[in-house]
Design a protein around this motif. Structure first.
Motif, PDB file in Angstrom:
ATOM      1  N   PHE A   3      38.884  41.159  26.000  1.00  0.00           N
ATOM      2  CA  PHE A   3      38.814  42.532  26.489  1.00  0.00           C
ATOM      3  C   PHE A   3      38.690  43.521  25.339  1.00  0.00           C
ATOM      4  N   GLU A   4      39.403  43.263  24.245  1.00  0.00           N
ATOM      5  CA  GLU A   4      39.312  44.166  23.094  1.00  0.00           C
ATOM      6  C   GLU A   4      37.879  44.209  22.560  1.00  0.00           C
ATOM      7  N   ALA A   5      37.215  43.061  22.547  1.00  0.00           N
ATOM      8  CA  ALA A   5      35.827  43.007  22.100  1.00  0.00           C
ATOM      9  C   ALA A   5      34.896  43.649  23.124  1.00  0.00           C
ATOM     10  N   GLN A   6      35.259  43.563  24.390  1.00  0.00           N
ATOM     11  CA  GLN A   6      34.476  44.234  25.432  1.00  0.00           C
ATOM     12  C   GLN A   6      34.430  45.740  25.185  1.00  0.00           C
ATOM     13  N   LEU A   7      35.569  46.296  24.773  1.00  0.00           N
ATOM     14  CA  LEU A   7      35.608  47.722  24.452  1.00  0.00           C
ATOM     15  C   LEU A   7      34.725  48.037  23.249  1.00  0.00           C
ATOM     16  N   MET A   8      34.615  47.103  22.295  1.00  0.00           N
ATOM     17  CA  MET A   8      33.763  47.310  21.130  1.00  0.00           C
ATOM     18  C   MET A   8      32.289  47.345  21.515  1.00  0.00           C
ATOM     19  N   ASP A   9      31.967  46.763  22.653  1.00  0.00           N
ATOM     20  CA  ASP A   9      30.605  46.792  23.182  1.00  0.00           C
ATOM     21  C   ASP A   9      30.390  48.028  24.052  1.00  0.00           C
TER      22      ASP A   9
END
Length: 288
Positions: free
Chosen positions: A92-98
């Motif tokens: 999810f944290e990486a999803q926010l980075m996208d």
């Protein structure tokens, strides 16, 4: 949203990044080839985005364009890098980075289109006011999206920004007071460049949705034809490639548009290198 599954139970069980925590998963099978990459095709297709962004930034520096345009290409690259990390990890944290950079960059490009004052000085334009609105909008969106974690909310806001950018571009090209700063041939060239980018972006959106809707059937086709040929059926990867190309073309169209509006249209032109359009500063000292 799509059929979530793992093609290799052993690799999925040994996933380097741990369990999937993102609110989205895509039609591509997870951890099919490596315990370090959740979605191989969706991950590496983002290199097209980063490559086009780096090329655009290099051209902006080479032609000594105002910093606002270099910042746009830097944001474009950030979207590709964030998406690379997201699809590699499905966290999810990486999803926010996208997803967050998608909003930041599209709202930034939209704000640039609302600054039509001659010259690039901050003193005699509405750039400061636009900057405040841009910052407040993105802070509010970041907070509200983190609280809701609803991907449909993100998609709705992103679509709204894209439509606003399109309508504003059309307005600038047709508004009598502003468009008269550009000769008809220049307006037509910019319109073609932006329109081709928008059409390419829309094609990517169509492919993405078809990939979601017909995921089960497409997955059977992939298994039937096998890899590496099956990579050609990864619809979300085509979304990355098509929207990267579409975004690059729209950025070039709007860069040329706003440069000509705020400066002098005779100072800039669009040329192609290996078939890829770019903005070129006209050398008026050269004799022909």
């Amino acid at each position: 949203m799509a059929l979530n599954h793992s093609a290799n139970a052993f690799l999925a069980g040994q996933a380097f990044w741990g369990p999937v925590t993102a609110t989205l998963d895509w039609c591509e099978a997870n951890y099919q080839f490596s315990r370090y990459i959740a979605e191989a095709a969706n991950t590496f297709s983002n290199l097209v985005t980063v490559g086009l962004a780096v090329y655009g930034a290099a051209q902006a520096r080479s032609e000594k364009l105002p910093p606002r345009y270099l910042a746009g290409y830097a944001g474009f690259a950030l979207v590709g890098i964030g998406s690379f990390i997201f699809h590699a990890t499905l966290l999810f944290e990486a999803q926010l980075m996208d997803e967050l950079p998608m909003i930041y960059v599209s709202s930034y490009c939209c704000a640039v289109l609302f600054d039509t004052t001659r010259g690039f000085s901050l003193k005699h334009s509405n750039a400061k006011e636009l900057g405040i609105i841009f910052a407040m909008f993105n802070i509010l969106f970041t907070w509200s999206y983190y609280m809701s974690r609803n991907p449909l909310y993100h998609q709705f806001v992103f679509a709204g920004l894209m439509f606003t950018t399109t309508f504003r571009t059309v307005y600038l090209l047709r508004n009598g007071e502003i468009s008269k700063r550009l000769p008809p041939a220049e307006r037509a060239s910019i319109a073609r460049l932006f329109s081709s980018g928008a059409a390419t972006f829309a094609m990517g959106f169509l492919v993405w949705n078809l990939d979601n809707i017909f995921c089960s059937k497409i997955t059977r086709w992939k298994n039937a034809i096998g890899w590496p040929a099956a990579f050609l059926l990864e619809g979300h990867s085509w979304w990355h490639i098509l929207t990267a190309l579409g975004t690059y073309l729209m950025l070039n169209g709007n860069t040329c548009d706003t440069l000509c509006i705020k400066d002098d249209h005779s100072n800039f032109t669009v040329v192609k290198t290996a078939g890829i359009p770019r903005i070129k500063r006209v050398d008026k000292t050269k004799t022909h």
